[in-house]
Design an enzyme around this catalytic site. Structure first.
Site, PDB file in Angstrom:
ATOM      1  N   MET A   1       0.965  -1.388   0.024  1.00  0.00           N
ATOM      2  CA  MET A   1       0.128   0.138  -0.083  1.00  0.00           C
ATOM      3  C   MET A   1       1.032   1.325   0.245  1.00  0.00           C
ATOM      4  O   MET A   1       2.021   1.333   0.700  1.00  0.00           O
ATOM      5  CB  MET A   1      -0.916   0.089   1.090  1.00  0.00           C
TER       6      MET A   1
ATOM      7  N   CYS B   1      -3.246  -1.806  -9.620  1.00  0.00           N
ATOM      8  CA  CYS B   1      -3.515  -0.366  -8.990  1.00  0.00           C
ATOM      9  C   CYS B   1      -4.596   0.303  -9.987  1.00  0.00           C
ATOM     10  O   CYS B   1      -4.354   0.577 -11.076  1.00  0.00           O
ATOM     11  CB  CYS B   1      -2.390   0.464  -9.232  1.00  0.00           C
TER      12      CYS B   1
ATOM     13  N   GLN C   1       7.616  -4.868  -4.290  1.00  0.00           N
ATOM     14  CA  GLN C   1       6.455  -5.029  -5.486  1.00  0.00           C
ATOM     15  C   GLN C   1       6.957  -4.179  -6.430  1.00  0.00           C
ATOM     16  O   GLN C   1       7.400  -2.991  -6.119  1.00  0.00           O
ATOM     17  CB  GLN C   1       5.097  -4.786  -4.961  1.00  0.00           C
TER      18      GLN C   1
END
Length: 375
Positions: free
Chosen positions: A20, A106, A75
């Site tokens: 996140m 996303c 990531q």
């Protein structure tokens, strides 16, 4: 459940912290890992492949892992197969991580309007090329991917993307049960997770979406047959959720239900860790401000005091404000539930003509490769 195997790494229980932006930095990962007893997999913020290859200063800071973080999980976001391949090769050659996850989920407009994130799997050849370069350059490092159902209900891509991932040697897939158009609104479609699991039985499938408690995680596994869970917004202001998840998957009934006094201690530590990581106490406290409302959800704390905590600029100021709270409040009933972004978008911003042909990849440009990491 059987352990989740991510290449040579055994993740038991099969619980993963979702990347996140602005949240899953080293300090927050430290808190979550401490509560889990070191069990689970904890993924970094999104790292842009272009920024990594160019050794952008912010990016190089974001990929720093503490000594206790094992396996180290990064990531990556990228839209250019060559750049993705270079970034993966850099990670391998310089021993920067032990696991690479690729972002195809996303939904934010600045990403999808240039063909990235959850827009990209619609272009099947481009997705295949990126996965081919990533896996081909990863050597012994496992490569996984995270994605959504598709752009919208008329342009679902997750089953095709899953089959391409298997063909190209991806180790596992995480599916968020929403389309890009749904953003974070409505209810996650867990049935899509079950369909993907049936479609690609060769590799582990992890479920993501609307896991607000450990019992939600167990229910997702029961209902979908998925091999593990990925938790995002459910741990905002709740890093102890990972203690609950470990207990749940190990068959133990206990759950963490902290008093406000205990929550205040965790808040203070979170802000302190941020200051140490950034190298400046004030900036650490300022960065912590976004977490205040999540930590205090459900507790009886007046709006004026919430505001004071949310504009604190030093640990001493935070301490002074929290000393004025009724810290003996027990864990409030109903404190679990949605946190963070909860709205739907309804419309996905895409490059002109993006949806005309899923096999025409001419519309992607170098501009789609973001030059900054962290979202």
């Amino acid at each position: 459940m059987t352990p989740l195997n991510i290449g040579p790494h055994v993740v038991q229980p099969p619980v993963v912290l979702a990347p996140m932006a602005g949240i899953t930095n080293a300090p927050f990962r430290t808190l979550c890992r401490e509560f889990s007893g070191g069990k689970g997999l904890f993924v970094s913020e999104m790292i842009t492949t272009r920024a990594l290859v160019e050794r952008n200063e912010k990016t190089m800071h974001l990929i720093h892992f503490d000594a206790h973080e094992t396996p180290r999980s990064i990531q990556l976001y990228g839209v250019d197969p060559v750049t993705v391949g270079k970034a993966v090769r850099m990670i391998v050659d310089e021993d920067l991580a032990d696991h690479i996850d690729l972002n195809f989920g996303c939904p934010v407009p600045k990403v999808t309007r240039k063909g990235g994130g959850s827009a990209l799997p619609f272009k099947r050849p481009l997705l295949r090329a990126i996965l081919h370069e990533a896996v081909g350059n990863a050597g012994a490092l496992p490569v996984t991917m995270k994605m959504r159902k598709g752009i919208d209900d008329d342009h679902l891509t997750y089953l095709d993307a899953g089959r391409i991932a298997v063909d190209e040697g991806v180790t596992s897939i995480a599916l968020h049960g929403r389309t890009a158009a749904e953003h974070y609104g409505g209810t996650a479609d867990w049935s899509a997770i079950a369909r993907l699991k049936e479609h690609v039985p060769e590799i582990p499938v992890l479920g993501n979406g609307d896991i607000w408690s450990a019992d939600d995680a167990l229910r997702m596994v029961r209902e979908t047959g998925c091999d593990g869970v990925v938790v995002g917004r459910g741990c905002l202001g709740r890093p102890w959720l990972f203690a609950d998840l470990v207990a749940a998957f190990e068959g133990r009934p206990e759950r963490v239900e902290p008093t406000l006094r205990e929550v205040a201690v965790i808040m203070r530590r979170h802000a302190e860790l941020l200051g140490e990581w950034i190298g400046d106490e004030a900036r650490g406290v300022i960065d912590f401000r976004k977490h205040v409302a999540w930590y205090l959800k459900g507790f009886s704390v007046g709006s004026e005091m919430r505001k004071k905590l949310a504009i604190s600029s030093s640990l001493a100021e935070m301490d002074a404000h929290m000393s004025e709270l009724n810290l003996d409040q027990p864990w409030p009933v109903g404190a679990d539930g949605p946190r963070g972004r909860t709205s739907g978008n309804g419309r996905v911003v895409l490059p002109d003509g993006w949806l005309k042909d899923p096999y025409d990849c001419a519309g992607i440009s170098a501009e789609a490769e973001l030059d900054t990491s962290g979202g």
